[in-house]
Design an enzyme around this catalytic site. Sequence first.
Site, PDB file in Angstrom:
ATOM      1  N   TYR A 148       0.937   9.919  -1.873  1.00 45.25           N
ATOM      2  CA  TYR A 148      -0.340   9.662  -2.535  1.00 45.25           C
ATOM      3  C   TYR A 148      -0.249   8.394  -3.369  1.00 45.25           C
ATOM      4  O   TYR A 148       0.827   7.910  -3.715  1.00 45.25           O
ATOM      5  CB  TYR A 148      -0.777  10.857  -3.391  1.00 45.25           C
ATOM      6  CG  TYR A 148      -0.028  11.040  -4.683  1.00 45.25           C
ATOM      7  CD1 TYR A 148      -0.474  10.437  -5.868  1.00 45.25           C
ATOM      8  CD2 TYR A 148       1.116  11.832  -4.747  1.00 45.25           C
ATOM      9  CE1 TYR A 148       0.214  10.616  -7.065  1.00 45.25           C
ATOM     10  CE2 TYR A 148       1.798  12.021  -5.939  1.00 45.25           C
ATOM     11  CZ  TYR A 148       1.338  11.410  -7.098  1.00 45.25           C
ATOM     12  OH  TYR A 148       2.010  11.581  -8.279  1.00 45.25           O
ATOM     13  N   CYS A 149      -1.436   7.858  -3.686  1.00 45.14           N
ATOM     14  CA  CYS A 149      -1.552   6.642  -4.497  1.00 45.14           C
ATOM     15  C   CYS A 149      -2.932   6.651  -5.145  1.00 45.14           C
ATOM     16  O   CYS A 149      -3.596   7.689  -5.171  1.00 45.14           O
ATOM     17  CB  CYS A 149      -1.326   5.387  -3.647  1.00 45.14           C
ATOM     18  SG  CYS A 149      -2.439   5.268  -2.230  1.00 45.14           S
ATOM     19  N   THR A 150      -3.392   5.535  -5.631  1.00 44.05           N
ATOM     20  CA  THR A 150      -4.660   5.503  -6.358  1.00 44.05           C
ATOM     21  C   THR A 150      -5.857   5.771  -5.447  1.00 44.05           C
ATOM     22  O   THR A 150      -6.659   6.664  -5.702  1.00 44.05           O
ATOM     23  CB  THR A 150      -4.853   4.142  -7.051  1.00 44.05           C
ATOM     24  OG1 THR A 150      -3.713   3.869  -7.860  1.00 44.05           O
ATOM     25  CG2 THR A 150      -6.107   4.143  -7.919  1.00 44.05           C
TER      26      THR A 150
ATOM     27  N   ILE B  48      -5.817   9.511  -5.368  1.00 43.28           N
ATOM     28  CA  ILE B  48      -6.109  10.247  -6.594  1.00 43.28           C
ATOM     29  C   ILE B  48      -7.594  10.203  -6.929  1.00 43.28           C
ATOM     30  O   ILE B  48      -8.179  11.190  -7.385  1.00 43.28           O
ATOM     31  CB  ILE B  48      -5.285   9.679  -7.767  1.00 43.28           C
ATOM     32  CG1 ILE B  48      -3.788   9.787  -7.482  1.00 43.28           C
ATOM     33  CG2 ILE B  48      -5.622  10.403  -9.074  1.00 43.28           C
ATOM     34  CD1 ILE B  48      -2.929   8.961  -8.425  1.00 43.28           C
TER      35      ILE B  48
END
Length: 242
Positions: free
Chosen positions: A182-184, A211
């Site tokens: 996951y990341c932004t 996110i």
Amino acid sequence: MSAVLNIAAYKFVSFDDREALREAWLAQARERGLLGTILLAPEGVNLFLAGDEGGVRGFLALLRADPRLADLEVKESWSAQQPFRKMLVRLKGEIIRMDHPMIRPEDGSAPAVDAATLARWLDAGHDDEGRPLVLLDTRNGFEVDHGAFEGALDWRLSKFTEFPQRLREHRAELEGHTVVSYCTGGIRCEKAALLMREEGMDHVYQLDGGILKYFETVGGRHYQGRCFVFDEREALDQHLAP
């Protein structure tokens, strides 16, 4: 009242007319009073823009009129103030630099898990097949320090180009698990998941929309802190508020 609409979006798609698009998009964004950054690379587009709702939605309609961007998906949030100071359209070699040219998401994306499914897996502590779950944060260390999913692996990246080497060093931590990167907003974790697939790892997924989409869909369940964003808001809470 929050009057500024903020959007984040990306898509991996080939562009061979980037210079013409750069000039046209810059002119159209400025005409609509938008501020932010658009990155254009041969592999796709990555954008962060803000302005009044009419201007933002008008510009999105312009982008989606291009068949290559007809299905462009956008994450939205609102703020009281404009978080950007300039309007820039930049030509880049990659929309997120990994220095791993064999990874081409346009040729086939890694399987994605949506926010609701991930929240359910986290509630249970495993995926739907009973396999233990590992969340892998693909952001830089200073971003992780603002907030992260509970128990997620953090390899203390200082830049995304370090990810391939870190994967080689820490691969044993991931064996036997279902891995969700996951990341932004989804772009880094998509490339990360593709690299893990290329390295022969099974049961690897990316968090669809990152996110920001998770906050938008299910709120802050299993997440501690805030999400760092690259503008003057600095970080957003689970309600997507600065």
